[in-house]
Design an enzyme around this catalytic site. Structure first.
Site, PDB file in Angstrom:
ATOM      1  N   GLU A 121      -6.891   4.608   7.841  1.00 23.98           N
ATOM      2  CA  GLU A 121      -6.610   6.031   7.603  1.00 23.98           C
ATOM      3  C   GLU A 121      -7.808   6.702   6.929  1.00 23.98           C
ATOM      4  O   GLU A 121      -8.058   7.893   7.131  1.00 23.98           O
ATOM      5  CB  GLU A 121      -5.328   6.178   6.765  1.00 23.98           C
ATOM      6  N   LYS A 145       0.075   4.280  -0.263  1.00 18.54           N
ATOM      7  CA  LYS A 145      -0.552   5.483   0.337  1.00 18.54           C
ATOM      8  C   LYS A 145      -0.277   6.694  -0.553  1.00 18.54           C
ATOM      9  O   LYS A 145      -0.282   6.568  -1.775  1.00 18.54           O
ATOM     10  CB  LYS A 145      -0.043   5.691   1.767  1.00 18.54           C
ATOM     11  N   SER A 201       3.366  -2.538  10.278  1.00 24.63           N
ATOM     12  CA  SER A 201       4.810  -2.629  10.561  1.00 24.63           C
ATOM     13  C   SER A 201       5.428  -3.969  10.173  1.00 24.63           C
ATOM     14  O   SER A 201       6.334  -4.457  10.860  1.00 24.63           O
ATOM     15  CB  SER A 201       5.094  -2.298  12.035  1.00 24.63           C
ATOM     16  N   HIS A 226      -9.477   1.115   4.697  1.00 27.54           N
ATOM     17  CA  HIS A 226      -8.223   1.329   5.431  1.00 27.54           C
ATOM     18  C   HIS A 226      -8.497   2.269   6.609  1.00 27.54           C
ATOM     19  O   HIS A 226      -9.270   3.214   6.487  1.00 27.54           O
ATOM     20  CB  HIS A 226      -7.158   1.926   4.506  1.00 27.54           C
ATOM     21  N   GLY A 286       2.674   1.861  10.755  1.00 29.19           N
ATOM     22  CA  GLY A 286       3.711   2.886  10.639  1.00 29.19           C
ATOM     23  C   GLY A 286       4.426   3.198  11.943  1.00 29.19           C
ATOM     24  O   GLY A 286       5.141   4.190  12.041  1.00 29.19           O
ATOM     25  N   ASN A 296       0.878  -1.180   0.000  1.00 20.48           N
ATOM     26  CA  ASN A 296       0.000   0.000   0.000  1.00 20.48           C
ATOM     27  C   ASN A 296       0.910   1.223   0.000  1.00 20.48           C
ATOM     28  O   ASN A 296       1.533   1.532   1.012  1.00 20.48           O
ATOM     29  CB  ASN A 296      -0.882  -0.022   1.260  1.00 20.48           C
ATOM     30  N   GLU A 328      -5.480  -5.068  10.495  1.00 20.78           N
ATOM     31  CA  GLU A 328      -4.459  -4.035  10.669  1.00 20.78           C
ATOM     32  C   GLU A 328      -4.726  -3.264  11.964  1.00 20.78           C
ATOM     33  O   GLU A 328      -5.516  -2.305  11.970  1.00 20.78           O
ATOM     34  CB  GLU A 328      -4.497  -3.050   9.500  1.00 20.78           C
TER      35      GLU A 328
END
Ligand code: PEP
Length: 254
Positions: A93, A10, A205, A91, A166, A8, A160
């Site tokens: 985010e 992003k 991660s 996702h 991250g 991904n 996730e």
């Protein structure tokens, strides 16, 4: 089950990064036992598919409507038209910044699957959900509400944990096993035997240094990789770890 390792990107990647897409696609040919894909920014999809014909390139989101007055949004047909074969939906985010609800994520997944795109549907708990002991309950409810009504071979679910994305932190292998087993149960409850064939990816991660131990966890059928998917040098060792891991058959009830 063949593992899927999807990157991904992003909001990373411009034309000069197509060399990295090419490097990943070329190196992936050596790992026929693993499905590899890259979900790049929408504006790069068409150029990426031209650069690496036949290599799966995906979007990172899709609108649930076929077309219409949705400024800035992209339909499943547009993704297909650009050459994409898959898309991420839900996702964290986007769930957070765009306030996407489970119902919206479900509608997006169904629109994409009906149009012929493969889907990676993300679920995951926050730090405070994990801290208060509610991770299993929260993720199960998210999955129950956002899974499309019908399973197809084209659906994958990505677990996730938001706090692992991250950050360099990952859950313990026991926590990953527990969550993936619960998701397997949810998939079987939703789709009966077909639920055993839906791949459950771990994301958050994943790096060359931890990929092998994560891929060895039962019901981990691949990974969704953010930061470490931007460079072939980081991403390919993860693909290699997936290739080296034991291939499980279809999953027994958890
Ligand atoms: C992601 O955002 O999907 C992700 C897994 O990111 P990272 O690998 O960078 O934690």
């Amino acid at each position: 089950m063949k593992k899927l390792v999807a990157g991904n990107w992003k909001m990373h990647g411009v034309a000069s990064d197509l060399a990295e897409v090419k490097a990943i696609a070329d190196a992936s040919r050596e790992y026929r036992g693993v499905d590899v894909a890259l979900c790049v920014p929408a504006i790069l999809i068409e150029r990426a598919t031209r650069a690496v014909p036949g290599f799966p390139i995906g979007g990172q989101d899709v609108h649930f409507a076929e077309k219409g007055a949705h400024t800035g949004c992209i339909s499943a047909r547009m993704l297909l038209d650009a050459g994409a074969t898959l898309t991420i939906v839900g996702h964290s985010e986007r769930r957070e910044a765009q306030r996407e609800s489970d119902e919206e994520v479900k509608a997006k997944a169904e629109a994409a699957l009906n149009a012929g795109l493969a889907v990676i549907l993300c679920v995951g708990e926050s730090d405070s959900d994990r801290g208060s002991g509610r991770a299993l309950e929260v993720v199960d409810r998210q999955a129950e509400r956002s899974l499309p009504d019908a399973a197809t071979g084209q659906l994958a679910v990505a677990y996730e944990p938001i706090w692992a994305i991250g950050t360099g932190k990952i859950p313990t292998l026991e926590q990953i096993a527990e969550m993936h087993a619960a998701l397997r149960q949810r998939l079987i409850a939703a789709y009966a035997d077909a639920g055993r064939e839906v791949r459950i990816l771990y994301g958050g991660s994943v790096k060359p240094s931890n990929a092998a131990e994560i891929f060895a966890v039962p019901n981990v059928d691949g990974a969704l990789v953010g930061g470490a998917s931007l460079k072939a040098a980081d991403f390919m060792p993860i693909v290699a770890a997936a290739a080296a891991s034991k291939v499980e058959g279809s999953h027994e009830a958890a």
